[in-house]
Design a protein around this motif. Structure first.
Motif, short mmCIF file in Angstrom:
data_model
loop_
_atom_site.label_atom_id
_atom_site.label_comp_id
_atom_site.label_asym_id
_atom_site.label_seq_id
_atom_site.Cartn_x
_atom_site.Cartn_y
_atom_site.Cartn_z
N LYS A 115 0.97 -1.03 -0.11
CA LYS A 115 -0.14 -0.03 -0.15
C LYS A 115 0.83 1.24 0.21
O LYS A 115 1.22 1.71 1.03
CB LYS A 115 -0.80 0.10 1.20
CG LYS A 115 -1.97 -1.47 1.31
CD LYS A 115 -2.82 -1.19 2.26
CE LYS A 115 -3.89 -2.11 2.49
NZ LYS A 115 -4.58 -2.24 3.66
N PRO A 116 1.43 1.65 -1.19
CA PRO A 116 2.04 2.85 -1.32
C PRO A 116 1.45 4.16 -0.75
O PRO A 116 0.20 4.05 -0.74
CB PRO A 116 2.62 3.04 -2.73
CG PRO A 116 2.12 1.48 -3.22
CD PRO A 116 1.31 0.95 -2.53
N ALA A 117 2.25 5.14 -0.38
CA ALA A 117 1.71 6.36 -0.12
C ALA A 117 0.71 6.86 -1.12
O ALA A 117 1.11 6.87 -2.59
CB ALA A 117 2.54 7.62 0.42
N SER A 118 -0.27 7.53 -1.09
CA SER A 118 -1.16 8.09 -2.08
C SER A 118 -1.67 9.51 -1.99
O SER A 118 -1.91 10.22 -2.98
CB SER A 118 -2.40 7.16 -2.36
OG SER A 118 -3.14 7.14 -0.89
N PHE A 119 -1.78 10.21 -0.74
CA PHE A 119 -2.46 11.45 -0.13
C PHE A 119 -1.41 12.45 -0.79
O PHE A 119 0.03 12.31 -0.33
CB PHE A 119 -2.45 11.44 0.94
CG PHE A 119 -3.00 12.86 1.43
CD1 PHE A 119 -4.25 13.52 0.84
CD2 PHE A 119 -2.31 13.50 2.29
CE1 PHE A 119 -4.63 14.73 1.21
CE2 PHE A 119 -2.78 14.93 2.65
CZ PHE A 119 -3.91 15.78 2.05
N VAL A 120 -1.74 13.47 -1.53
CA VAL A 120 -0.71 14.53 -1.91
C VAL A 120 -0.77 15.74 -0.88
O VAL A 120 -1.90 16.29 -0.64
CB VAL A 120 -1.13 15.05 -3.41
CG1 VAL A 120 -0.04 16.22 -3.72
CG2 VAL A 120 -0.89 13.99 -4.41
N MET A 121 0.07 16.00 -0.18
CA MET A 121 0.28 17.11 0.82
C MET A 121 0.14 18.37 0.32
O MET A 121 0.68 18.63 -0.73
CB MET A 121 1.31 16.85 1.56
CG MET A 121 1.44 17.81 2.83
SD MET A 121 2.97 17.93 3.83
CE MET A 121 3.08 16.19 4.05
N PRO A 122 -0.79 19.24 0.59
CA PRO A 122 -0.92 20.53 0.07
C PRO A 122 0.59 21.31 0.32
O PRO A 122 1.31 21.29 1.39
CB PRO A 122 -2.10 21.17 0.95
CG PRO A 122 -2.96 19.90 1.50
CD PRO A 122 -1.81 19.11 1.63
N LYS A 123 0.50 22.33 -0.51
CA LYS A 123 1.74 23.09 -0.35
C LYS A 123 1.95 23.90 0.98
O LYS A 123 3.05 23.93 1.66
CB LYS A 123 2.05 24.04 -1.46
CG LYS A 123 3.40 24.80 -1.49
CD LYS A 123 3.41 25.72 -2.78
CE LYS A 123 4.68 26.39 -2.78
NZ LYS A 123 4.99 27.01 -3.98
N ILE A 124 0.83 24.23 1.45
CA ILE A 124 0.81 24.94 2.89
C ILE A 124 1.29 23.94 3.76
O ILE A 124 2.00 24.31 4.84
CB ILE A 124 -0.50 25.52 3.10
CG1 ILE A 124 -0.30 26.38 4.28
CG2 ILE A 124 -1.73 24.58 3.20
CD1 ILE A 124 -1.56 27.27 4.67
N GLY A 125 1.13 22.70 3.91
CA GLY A 125 1.29 21.57 4.84
C GLY A 125 3.09 21.58 4.72
O GLY A 125 3.46 21.39 5.79
N VAL A 126 3.56 21.29 3.54
CA VAL A 126 4.86 21.21 3.36
C VAL A 126 5.37 22.45 3.78
O VAL A 126 6.57 22.35 4.42
CB VAL A 126 4.94 20.97 1.88
CG1 VAL A 126 6.72 20.80 1.71
CG2 VAL A 126 4.44 19.62 1.25
N GLY A 127 5.09 23.54 3.52
CA GLY A 127 5.68 24.79 4.06
C GLY A 127 5.80 24.87 5.56
O GLY A 127 6.69 25.38 6.22
#
Length: 382
Positions: free
Chosen positions: A289-301
């Motif tokens: 089960k690979p990762a699938s959710f794309v983190m919003p840029k604000i979250g990465v920030g």
């Protein structure tokens, strides 16, 4: 110049940093070819986890692999390592392991890369037998990696402004520039030929467990095993490690490669979400089960202040950087694999060497897939 030139004895080839991801594939290619004697360097022969797997790569090689000790910052160690060599592949360079923290960038990354390269080249001069050196550089020395998008692809004519990029990218640019400058200033009677290979983000199957946690393959591994909370929206120019190794050999054997740089790239970028989807399609039915959710840029920030890896990739979010690999194809004859194949092979490779556990549903590669890979190897050799 060709490694196939008739001689009374086979040419002696040196591969620096032989236990590395690219170098181990290069060693394997050379041993299987059986045209040369291969000497590889490791930092310590006592480190069985690095040296033992190398000796098992091609146990029936025509000319058994020779391993010697050498350290990038120990100039004297290279004199003995290069002694008697006809050709040198300088692959060794400091790497950034995924999640690792570098406290002293100058002394841990930049100095070993630059001084190590110069130490090898000085030893080549001292040996007096070296005809050509092929150095593993990076697209980091071309564009600064993947953080400077533009409308047209980068080419071998481009050089990054090293004052504008992080330590790793800076180290690759400074080391390559130092190499060209050093060879360019040699007296004619001491000159040898030089070529550089500048690969993009390297993926593909590892040959040893020790090579599974570098930045590129480690990133693939973390997405595959869902060891990251989410995927970052980043596009990567990718190339298979087997094609990178083949490019090194072609750059040594091709006469017109002397004095040339080569952007080595598949010609197809993938977003990390595409990478995850490829993994899920192939390995979902096998219990992964690979990762699938794309983190919003604000979250990465926000998280980048607590995670060096996210800090490193943050400037790349939503951007696409491409490279023109036409010269690699036309001069070196390399027809690179589709990165989709390389992603799948990366994951199978990680499983087979024990870097990722086998699930109860794991079936492994099919015979048809193995045959397809063999055909690609033959295509590249042609």
């Amino acid at each position: 110049m060709s490694l196939e030139e008739p001689t009374s004895s086979p040419p002696q080839v040196l591969v620096t940093g032989a236990s590395g991801y690219v170098a181990s594939h290069l060693v394997q290619h050379l041993l299987v070819g059986g045209k040369v004697k291969v000497r590889g360097t490791v930092r310590s022969l006592k480190n069985e986890s690095k040296s033992a797997p190398l000796m098992k790569l091609v146990p029936d090689a025509k000319y058994p692999l020779e391993l010697v000790e050498a350290d990038l910052l120990n100039e004297e160690s290279w004199i003995e390592a290069v002694k008697g060599c006809d050709y040198v592949y300088h692959v060794a360079s400091p790497i950034i392991r995924l999640g690792a923290t570098v406290s002293d960038e100058q002394n841990e990354i930049i100095k070993p890369a630059v001084d190590g390269t110069l130490n090898v080249l000085k030893a080549c001069v001292a040996a007096g037998t070296v005809k050509r050196v092929v150095i593993t550089s990076s697209v980091a020395a071309v564009s600064g990696g993947f953080i400077a998008p533009r409308d047209t692809p980068y080419t071998e004519e481009d050089w990054v402004d090293e004052s504008t990029v992080p330590a790793y990218e800076k180290s690759k640019a400074l080391a390559e520039k130092a190499a060209w400058d050093f060879v360019g200033k040699l007296d004619e009677d001491k000159k040898f030929e030089l070529a550089t290979i500048n690969p993009s983000f390297i993926i593909g199957p590892p040959l040893t467990l020790a090579t599974s946690d570098g930045f590129s393959l480690g990133s693939v591994k973390k997405v595959f095993t869902k060891k990251v909370p989410a995927i970052v929206h980043v596009s990567m120019a990718m190339v298979d490690v087997r094609d990178v190794a083949a490019a090194h050999i072609a750059a040594m054997e091709t006469p017109e490669a002397a004095g040339q740089r080569y952007c080595v790239d598949s010609g197809r970028n993938l977003w990390w979400k595409e990478v995850a989807d490829i993994m899920t399609e192939e390995f979902g039915p096998q219990g992964y089960k690979p990762a699938s959710f794309v983190m919003p840029k604000i979250g990465v920030g926000i998280l980048k202040f607590f995670d060096d890896t996210l800090k490193r990739v943050y400037p790349m979010i939503g951007k696409t950087v491409t490279f023109n690999s036409a010269k690699m194809r036309s001069q070196l004859g390399i027809e690179p694999r589709d990165p989709k194949i390389s992603i799948i092979d990366s994951c199978y490779g990680l499983i087979e060497i024990g870097a990722v556990e086998k699930t109860p549903l794991y079936k492994g590669r099919t015979d048809d897939e193995s045959k397809g890979d063999a055909k690609q190897e033959e295509k590249t050799k042609e």
